[in-house]
Design a protein around this motif. Structure first.
Motif, short mmCIF file in Angstrom:
data_model
loop_
_atom_site.label_atom_id
_atom_site.label_comp_id
_atom_site.label_asym_id
_atom_site.label_seq_id
_atom_site.Cartn_x
_atom_site.Cartn_y
_atom_site.Cartn_z
N UNK A 301 9.20 -3.25 -28.97
CA UNK A 301 10.42 -3.62 -29.47
C UNK A 301 11.30 -4.78 -28.55
N UNK A 302 11.88 -5.70 -29.48
CA UNK A 302 12.91 -6.69 -28.57
C UNK A 302 14.23 -6.08 -28.55
N UNK A 303 14.79 -5.87 -27.45
CA UNK A 303 16.05 -5.41 -27.23
C UNK A 303 16.98 -6.37 -26.59
N UNK A 304 18.08 -6.08 -26.80
CA UNK A 304 19.36 -6.99 -26.14
C UNK A 304 20.12 -6.20 -25.12
N UNK A 305 20.16 -6.43 -23.76
CA UNK A 305 21.20 -5.78 -23.02
C UNK A 305 22.49 -6.56 -23.08
N UNK A 306 23.40 -6.04 -23.65
CA UNK A 306 24.79 -6.88 -24.19
C UNK A 306 25.76 -6.58 -23.00
N UNK A 307 25.51 -7.43 -22.04
CA UNK A 307 26.36 -7.44 -20.85
C UNK A 307 28.07 -7.47 -21.35
N UNK A 308 28.13 -8.31 -22.16
CA UNK A 308 29.73 -8.85 -22.72
C UNK A 308 30.30 -7.37 -23.30
N UNK A 309 29.50 -6.50 -23.93
CA UNK A 309 29.81 -5.40 -24.45
C UNK A 309 30.02 -4.31 -23.44
N UNK A 310 28.99 -4.18 -22.48
CA UNK A 310 28.94 -3.20 -21.70
C UNK A 310 30.22 -3.24 -20.70
N UNK A 311 30.48 -4.59 -20.34
CA UNK A 311 31.61 -4.96 -19.23
C UNK A 311 32.99 -4.66 -20.08
N UNK A 312 33.10 -4.37 -21.21
CA UNK A 312 34.08 -3.74 -21.94
C UNK A 312 34.12 -2.52 -22.44
N UNK A 313 33.31 -1.47 -21.94
CA UNK A 313 33.20 -0.31 -22.26
C UNK A 313 34.22 0.58 -21.79
N UNK A 314 35.07 1.24 -22.62
CA UNK A 314 36.17 1.85 -22.55
C UNK A 314 35.89 3.11 -21.57
N UNK A 315 34.62 3.75 -21.64
CA UNK A 315 34.47 4.76 -20.84
C UNK A 315 34.31 4.42 -19.30
N UNK A 316 34.42 3.28 -19.09
CA UNK A 316 34.26 2.62 -17.63
C UNK A 316 35.42 1.89 -17.36
N UNK A 317 36.06 1.08 -17.99
CA UNK A 317 37.01 0.07 -17.70
C UNK A 317 38.40 0.39 -18.57
#
Length: 395
Positions: A301-317
């Motif tokens: 499967x093709x996947x996208x690691x969406x850095x723009x979403x991960x860097x605004x994750x409420x559980x981290x930031x």
């Protein structure tokens, strides 16, 4: 009536991601953190912990994506290789971009570029710093670093943009493919000329390093990987530079903090790359059936690691949409992770955080956003400002 998460994913449009992806990312992180999005043709992975997992398991999330858009535009390159081949290419290209070399060899070049650009418009009292400074600054610096000092900044910018447009051409626009192909051919010609020059006289540039490495790259490998570097090496520092300026010029309190303590420029850089994530997505392809955040992803499967979403994750930031240079949590993913950690990280940190921003604030007194011309922002695969109109006190 309640909307099922999969129905929401079905309705996501590329134009919505371009305009403002963050509300979409927020909903995906909450309701469908790993989900197939038809408009993109791949599974989007949007939570910080899941992106980290994927980066740390290249055996499951391979960079060798079949029929990747970047392979169509550029050909085989280190971004789309796994180890050990990736390690071999990177070892040949990386030495000129290491911290010591940046400070001893390249810092004077970066400062000269900044001053010459400011000299060209300082007396006007106004400029679009995207077009007049950030783009030419990143392009000129990269041309010297690569070993292409004869190439004009405007050509570097055009080649980069057209190739990057091709790399994100999920709409399959034939005009975009044509421009990307033309840019790729132009880079090939410039690199051939550079290789001829440094073959007998090494000059410390990236092209020279690749050609004279202990395990030297082939001419085709050099051409392809220079194209990759031209893409990220212009877009990312340019977009960090303009986004950080925009954020500070919009926030007088944080601006005052930085002007009172120049040591905070490092914080500005790290918070900007988290907040904007100029390279917003990395494609990968799964090598085995797996389950991630409750979603089964079949092998291949093709996947996208969406850095723009991960860097605004409420559980981290906490308050992730807020730009905050005093943020304590700094484990952003803007430069990737694992074996593909961005080779140009130290270059961008130095040329933007230690050269460009301090130079602009020092040499353009009263620097402020132009109240009559709004800033334009766009993109999701690559996201950043498209304009940055400003004013300052004329000398």
């Amino acid at each position: 009536m309640t909307t099922h998460p999969q129905d929401f994913a079905q309705d996501i449009r590329l134009s919505d991601l371009w305009d403002d992806p963050y509300p979409i990312y927020r909903k995906l992180r909450r309701d469908a953190p790993v989900t197939f999005v038809p408009a993109v043709g791949r599974y989007l992975i949007t939570r910080h912990e899941d992106v980290v997992f994927a980066e740390q398991h290249p055996d499951l999330f391979s960079s060798r994506e079949k029929d990747s858009l970047i392979l169509r535009v550029i050909g085989a390159n280190m971004l789309r290789e796994d180890d050990p081949e990736h390690r071999r290419i990177r070892a040949a290209a990386e030495p000129p971009a290491r911290p010591r070399r940046i400070r001893t060899d390249w810092s004077p070049v970066f400062q000269r570029t900044a001053d010459e650009l400011v000299d060209s418009f300082a007396e006007r009292g106004e400029a679009d710093l995207f077009a007049d400074f950030a783009g030419p600054f990143a392009a000129t610096n990269l041309a010297h670093l690569l070993g292409l000092p004869q190439v004009r900044a405007e050509d570097m910018i055009r080649w980069s943009q057209h190739m990057m447009d091709g790399n994100s051409n999920y709409a399959d626009d034939p005009d975009v493919w044509a421009r990307a192909t033309a840019a790729s051919g132009a880079v090939d010609e410039a690199v051939e000329e550079a290789m001829s020059r440094v073959r007998d006289e090494p000059d410390g540039s990236v092209i020279s390093s690749m050609l004279h490495a202990d395990d030297p790259l082939t001419p085709q490998e050099i051409r392809n990987n220079v194209k990759v570097i031209i893409g990220g090496g212009i877009n990312e520092p340019r977009d960090v530079l303009t986004a950080g300026l925009w954020a500070l010029l919009s926030d007088p309190a944080q601006r005052a903090d930085v002007e009172a303590d120049p040591g905070l420029w490092r914080n500005v850089f790290e918070e900007t790359v988290r907040w904007m994530s100029p390279i917003g997505m990395y494609p990968r392809q799964t090598t085995a059936d797996l389950e991630l955040s409750g979603t089964r992803i079949p092998a291949g499967s093709r996947v996208a690691l969406v850095i723009g979403a991960a860097n605004r994750d409420e559980d981290v930031f906490p308050e992730p949409d807020r730009f905050d240079i005093h943020r304590a949590q700094r484990n952003h993913l803007a430069f990737g992770g694992g074996p593909h950690y961005c080779m140009g990280t130290w270059v961008a940190r130095h040329e933007v955080g230690e050269i460009a921003w301090p130079t602009l604030f020092r040499r353009l007194p009263g620097l402020a956003l132009d109240p009559d011309r709004p800033v334009d922002v766009g993109g999701w695969v690559f996201r950043g400002l498209l304009t940055l109109p400003v004013r300052w006190q004329r000398p």
